[in-house]
Design an enzyme around this catalytic site. Structure first.
Site, PDB file in Angstrom:
ATOM      1  N   HIS A 135      -4.384 -15.932   8.793  1.00 15.04           N
ATOM      2  CA  HIS A 135      -5.719 -15.993   9.376  1.00 15.04           C
ATOM      3  C   HIS A 135      -5.923 -14.975  10.498  1.00 15.04           C
ATOM      4  CE1 HIS A 135      -4.391 -17.914  13.153  1.00 15.04           C
ATOM      5  NE2 HIS A 135      -3.447 -18.438  12.386  1.00 15.04           N
ATOM      6  N   HIS A 144      -1.002   0.334   3.837  1.00 17.61           N
ATOM      7  CA  HIS A 144      -0.319  -0.165   2.641  1.00 17.61           C
ATOM      8  C   HIS A 144       0.620  -1.299   3.057  1.00 17.61           C
ATOM      9  CE1 HIS A 144       2.268   0.797  -1.186  1.00 17.61           C
ATOM     10  NE2 HIS A 144       1.961  -0.485  -1.083  1.00 17.61           N
TER      11      HIS A 144
END
Length: 207
Positions: A135, A144
């Site tokens: 979250h 990446h």
């Protein structure tokens, strides 16, 4: 959104991108551009030109950069944006995306990835297979996150950073732009200086 998709790059990462696009079932046709003139088919899909030909297709195709290298992907996507290309985002059907998650154009979320609530993922990112993002994360552009990497809550990852396979980032940690985090590294403190970091806990290897 158009009904045809053109992927720039027909090698390893581009193949995975194409596979995800097929499974999304949102385009009537999918094709590649690739600068290797020795091949004309990849993943059963036609290679219809090189990256220099992109202007021929800009009106009829959504265009996605299927290149794994962060800096090259950034250069290509920024050039596409400058000429007004329509750039989608690709999300594998098996990925789990929480509420209040924003994912910007040019990002791909791969099989089994989890992105939990109230997270922002920038443009041109790769959220690779089985990666988890908890979250309230902020993932800036052209990042990446490799297969099996895990980010706890309230993590920030700076532009162009690469997190290696199986790496872990503890909660409330910020990593600056243009870093490389080695495979299996565990980041428990903020990283404020660009460079390559390895180990448990992660320490700078070179800058």
């Amino acid at each position: 959104m158009k009904n045809k998709l053109l992927i720039i790059g027909a090698s390893g990462h581009g193949k995975v991108v194409a596979d995800i696009a097929k499974k999304m079932n949102e385009w009537k046709s999918i094709s590649f551009l690739d600068d290797n003139k020795r091949i004309d088919v990849s993943m059963g899909l036609q290679i219809i030109g090189t990256s220099d030909d992109v202007l021929k297709y800009i009106d009829d195709f959504d265009i996605f950069v299927g290149v794994g290298n962060n800096s090259i992907r950034e250069k290509l996507q920024e050039s596409l944006e400058a000429i007004g290309a329509t750039i989608p985002k690709l999300i594998h059907p098996s990925a789990i995306i929480g509420n209040n998650v924003e994912i910007k154009p040019g990002t791909v979320v791969m099989p089994g990835a989890v992105v939990n609530c109230s997270t922002l993922i920038g443009k041109g990112c790769i959220i690779n297979s089985g990666a988890t993002i908890d979250h309230d994360n902020l993932i800036e552009d052209y990042v990446h996150i490799s297969p099996g990497a895990h980010l706890a809550g309230t993590v920030k990852i700076g532009n162009g950073t690469w997190l290696g396979i199986g790496s872990i980032v503890s909660n409330n940690v910020s990593i600056t732009k243009n870093c490389k985090i080695g495979a299996g590294a565990v980041v428990i403190n903020d990283i404020e200086k660009g460079g390559t970091y390895m180990g448990v806990p992660a320490k700078i290897f070179k800058d």
